[in-house]
Enzyme design. Structure first.
Site, short mmCIF file in Angstrom:
data_model
loop_
_atom_site.label_atom_id
_atom_site.label_comp_id
_atom_site.label_asym_id
_atom_site.label_seq_id
_atom_site.Cartn_x
_atom_site.Cartn_y
_atom_site.Cartn_z
N SER A 106 -10.36 -30.09 -28.52
CA SER A 106 -11.42 -30.35 -29.83
C SER A 106 -12.07 -32.34 -29.48
O SER A 106 -13.04 -31.51 -28.20
CB SER A 106 -10.74 -30.71 -31.18
OG SER A 106 -11.58 -30.52 -32.33
N ASP A 245 -10.54 -19.50 -34.76
CA ASP A 245 -10.37 -21.35 -34.17
C ASP A 245 -11.66 -21.51 -34.74
O ASP A 245 -12.43 -20.65 -34.36
CB ASP A 245 -10.30 -20.99 -32.14
CG ASP A 245 -9.61 -22.59 -32.09
OD1 ASP A 245 -10.29 -23.34 -32.57
OD2 ASP A 245 -9.99 -23.16 -30.83
N HIS A 272 -7.20 -23.49 -34.84
CA HIS A 272 -7.69 -25.11 -34.13
C HIS A 272 -6.14 -24.98 -33.04
O HIS A 272 -6.09 -25.91 -31.98
CB HIS A 272 -8.39 -25.93 -34.89
CG HIS A 272 -9.35 -26.47 -33.86
ND1 HIS A 272 -9.48 -26.41 -32.90
CD2 HIS A 272 -8.83 -27.96 -34.24
CE1 HIS A 272 -10.65 -27.47 -32.74
NE2 HIS A 272 -10.49 -28.03 -33.25
#
Length: 294
Positions: A106, A245, A272
């Site tokens: 991320s 996601d 995610h």
């Protein structure tokens, strides 16, 4: 398995570092967590990669969260990409990490791309981009597309919060929580302990760097745009993401299409955190990748 914890001096601050395994002749895997401000905790589900791939796995809490210094009183100057890159450089220098494999999840993937594109560091053997992004604009556009699948009332609550700048209403909080359950991870008691563990700090780092939520990037990273620069990164890159996601398939494919030496693994039914939701498969994929790139 040996776990070593260290506090590394970083100017007037310190960075907490957790090292899994003993040094070998294989380049360590250095992990960059998300957020900003999410802490290393969830990466502990990858500890076994050290043994599986025959190398150290190194994770740390970035400035502003976890066991590292949390200078919230200096947020505007401390919580910036430049500072977090300097911290990454300091971690490598202090630990003598001349050769590494670099994984960013991320925001951590954003940090990795900023580091590679803007600083041209030496000794990065491969890059793993885990549910990350090369464009804040595309990320926001894609998440606003996903918001349209929420119930009308939740869509309205999110729109009102973005219009007024008031993110405190119970209706917005509930809508955002529902959205994150669907596309980040649905937090249930049966998740691994490191994922459930309460993190220290991080909220102001997130708000300062990114914004009030995933789809409203109004922090100092709002202009983040590296898509067209990916073509200059010729190192081997592994992209991982989930079908559900926050890093939508379009976001992932935009990175895959621009990186000259990339592989993309899409995890069906994952949000995610495929490395949590499909932990065994992810560990096998990651370990095989690292061994193949040594």
């Amino acid at each position: 398995m040996q776990i070593t914890e260290k506090y590394l001096p970083f100017g007037n601050w310190q960075t907490y570092c957790r090292i899994v395994g003993e040094a070998t002749d294989r380049a360590p895997l250095l992990l960059l967590h998300g957020g900003p401000g999410s802490s290393h905790n969830y990466f502990e589900v990858l500890d076994q990669v050290a043994e599986k791939s025959g190398r150290q796995v190194i994770m740390y809490d970035q400035l502003g969260c976890g066991n590292s210094s949390i200078p919230d009183d200096q947020a505007e100057t401390a919580y910036t990409a430049q500072t977090w890159v300097k911290e990454l450089e300091n971690v490598r220098e202090q630990l003598g990490l001349d050769q590494i494999h670099l994984l960013g999840q991320s925001w951590g993937g954003m940090l990795a791309l900023i580091y590679l594109c803007d600083y041209q560091p030496k000794g990065v053997k491969s890059l793993i981009l885990s549910s990350t992004l090369a464009s804040a604009k595309l990320w926001s556009q894609e998440l606003h597309r996903l918001i349209k699948y929420l119930p009308k009332g939740e869509q309205a609550a999110i729109k009102e919060a973005e219009t007024t700048g008031n993110y405190d209403s119970p209706a917005y909080q509930a809508a955002n929580a529902h959205f994150m359950d669907q596309h980040a991870i649905n937090v249930t008691p049966d998740l691994p302990e490191p994922v459930l563990r309460k993190k220290k700090g991080g909220n102001l780092a997130y708000l300062t760097g990114w914004g009030p939520n995933e789809y409203t990037p109004i922090g100092n990273l709002h202009g983040y745009e590296y898509t067209d620069r990916l073509k200059d990164l010729d190192l081997p890159a592994l992209i991982t993401s989930g079908t559900d996601d926050l890093c939508t398939p379009l976001v992932a494919k935009s990175m895959y299409d621009h990186l000259p030496n990339a592989r993309w693994e899409l995890f069906a039914g994952c949000g995610h955190m495929p490395f949590v939701q499909e932990n065994a498969k992810y560990q096998e994929l990651l370990s095989d990748w690292l061994i193949s790139q040594d």
